[in-house]
Design a protein around this motif. Sequence first.
Motif, PDB file in Angstrom:
ATOM      1  N   TRP A  84       0.823  -1.216   0.000  1.00 52.75           N
ATOM      2  CA  TRP A  84       0.000   0.000   0.000  1.00 52.75           C
ATOM      3  C   TRP A  84       0.851   1.258   0.000  1.00 52.75           C
ATOM      4  CZ3 TRP A  84      -4.758   0.342  -1.514  1.00 52.75           C
ATOM      5  CH2 TRP A  84      -5.520  -0.828  -1.542  1.00 52.75           C
ATOM      6  N   GLU A  85       2.016   1.196   0.632  1.00 54.82           N
ATOM      7  CA  GLU A  85       2.942   2.325   0.523  1.00 54.82           C
ATOM      8  C   GLU A  85       3.418   2.479  -0.924  1.00 54.82           C
ATOM      9  OE1 GLU A  85       4.980   2.418   4.989  1.00 54.82           O
ATOM     10  OE2 GLU A  85       5.943   1.292   3.361  1.00 54.82           O
ATOM     11  N   GLY A  86       3.672   1.332  -1.584  1.00 56.90           N
ATOM     12  CA  GLY A  86       4.088   1.367  -2.985  1.00 56.90           C
ATOM     13  C   GLY A  86       3.006   1.930  -3.886  1.00 56.90           C
ATOM     14  N   ILE A  87       1.749   1.584  -3.601  1.00 54.04           N
ATOM     15  CA  ILE A  87       0.646   2.137  -4.378  1.00 54.04           C
ATOM     16  C   ILE A  87       0.601   3.654  -4.209  1.00 54.04           C
ATOM     17  CG2 ILE A  87      -1.877   2.251  -4.547  1.00 54.04           C
ATOM     18  CD1 ILE A  87      -1.927  -0.740  -3.845  1.00 54.04           C
ATOM     19  N   GLY A  88       0.816   4.111  -2.966  1.00 58.17           N
ATOM     20  CA  GLY A  88       0.812   5.538  -2.711  1.00 58.17           C
ATOM     21  C   GLY A  88       1.925   6.274  -3.440  1.00 58.17           C
ATOM     22  N   GLU A  89       3.046   5.592  -3.655  1.00 54.96           N
ATOM     23  CA  GLU A  89       4.153   6.211  -4.391  1.00 54.96           C
ATOM     24  C   GLU A  89       3.959   6.113  -5.902  1.00 54.96           C
ATOM     25  OE1 GLU A  89       7.500   4.058  -3.032  1.00 54.96           O
ATOM     26  OE2 GLU A  89       7.517   4.944  -1.024  1.00 54.96           O
ATOM     27  N   THR A  90       3.375   5.001  -6.362  1.00 55.43           N
ATOM     28  CA  THR A  90       3.303   4.722  -7.790  1.00 55.43           C
ATOM     29  C   THR A  90       2.151   5.435  -8.489  1.00 55.43           C
ATOM     30  OG1 THR A  90       4.258   2.542  -7.360  1.00 55.43           O
ATOM     31  CG2 THR A  90       3.217   2.865  -9.498  1.00 55.43           C
ATOM     32  N   ALA A  91       1.009   5.545  -7.824  1.00 53.54           N
ATOM     33  CA  ALA A  91      -0.160   6.166  -8.462  1.00 53.54           C
ATOM     34  C   ALA A  91       0.130   7.594  -8.957  1.00 53.54           C
ATOM     35  CB  ALA A  91      -1.357   6.151  -7.509  1.00 53.54           C
ATOM     36  N   PRO A  92       0.736   8.462  -8.150  1.00 56.93           N
ATOM     37  CA  PRO A  92       1.048   9.802  -8.679  1.00 56.93           C
ATOM     38  C   PRO A  92       2.054   9.751  -9.839  1.00 56.93           C
ATOM     39  CG  PRO A  92       1.118   9.807  -6.286  1.00 56.93           C
ATOM     40  CD  PRO A  92       1.040   8.371  -6.716  1.00 56.93           C
ATOM     41  N   ALA A  93       2.966   8.757  -9.802  1.00 52.25           N
ATOM     42  CA  ALA A  93       3.942   8.639 -10.893  1.00 52.25           C
ATOM     43  C   ALA A  93       3.244   8.311 -12.206  1.00 52.25           C
ATOM     44  CB  ALA A  93       4.971   7.567 -10.564  1.00 52.25           C
ATOM     45  N   PHE A  94       2.260   7.422 -12.158  1.00 54.73           N
ATOM     46  CA  PHE A  94       1.517   7.107 -13.379  1.00 54.73           C
ATOM     47  C   PHE A  94       0.591   8.264 -13.761  1.00 54.73           C
ATOM     48  CE2 PHE A  94       2.965   2.777 -12.820  1.00 54.73           C
ATOM     49  CZ  PHE A  94       3.136   2.378 -14.134  1.00 54.73           C
ATOM     50  N   GLY A  95       0.168   9.042 -12.778  1.00 60.94           N
ATOM     51  CA  GLY A  95      -0.558  10.260 -13.107  1.00 60.94           C
ATOM     52  C   GLY A  95       0.307  11.203 -13.920  1.00 60.94           C
ATOM     53  N   MET A  96       1.587  11.290 -13.541  1.00 65.20           N
ATOM     54  CA  MET A  96       2.517  12.127 -14.301  1.00 65.20           C
ATOM     55  C   MET A  96       2.777  11.547 -15.694  1.00 65.20           C
ATOM     56  SD  MET A  96       4.200  14.862 -14.425  1.00 65.20           S
ATOM     57  CE  MET A  96       4.020  15.372 -12.710  1.00 65.20           C
TER      58      MET A  96
END
Length: 250
Positions: free
Chosen positions: A143-155
Amino acid sequence: MDLATVIGIVLGFGLILMAIMLGGELGMFINVPSLLIVIGGTIAAMFIKHKMSDVFGSVGIMMKAFLVKQENPDQVIGQLIDMANIARKDGILALEKVKSDDPFLQGAVNHCVDGADPEFLEGVLNKDLEYLADRHAKGIAIWEGIGETAPAFGMIGTLIGLVQMLATMDDPSSIGPAMAVALLTTLYGSIFANVIAIPIAVKLDMYSKDEQMTRQIIIDGMIGIQKGVNPRMLQEALKAALPPSMRDGE
């Protein structure tokens, strides 16, 4: 059920929805390609970073943030002191009649009744605690990884939208949709990370630490019982793990 988690998520999405409705139409904030980029990309990244079974298991782990059943450490200490009094009066074997809904505590009692020495009991229970912490850490990491990855894919979605926009500058009608993809993917990634993933990771970490503290109390209590520590002294030692407000009603 943890109402705080439910209230937080409903309130978070409710405020976002209210801001959208006050500033325009909901439909302009819905974009399927943007959702696919953020959600699909985040899931793909989790499959790359973690085992498939752990990724699927993270859904069940997430539910603990909503449905967790916490033990009251003060009640656990009370159970341990009752057992300490029984053992002091009638011997360790008298604990055979003690039954607990907590599998960890019940397992510790069974070990005592079976004649395990304090060193063996402490080693077994500490190893069980280490495995618990490792299992929890895996779920929290996802879940920490999801929190880091989701904004990256938003970018990433933003960059895709900008490329599409720049490639079609000669067609004014295509600039709007391309810019929508560019901006909405960033919005989706930020919402997914900051309203769901990161708060859930923090909540799971808090519950994990609470459970580990309760199990450590059980370990210390059972070792104290086996060594014949005076119940009053044992109670004072175990209550050191509690916040001051929970010690003797302070």
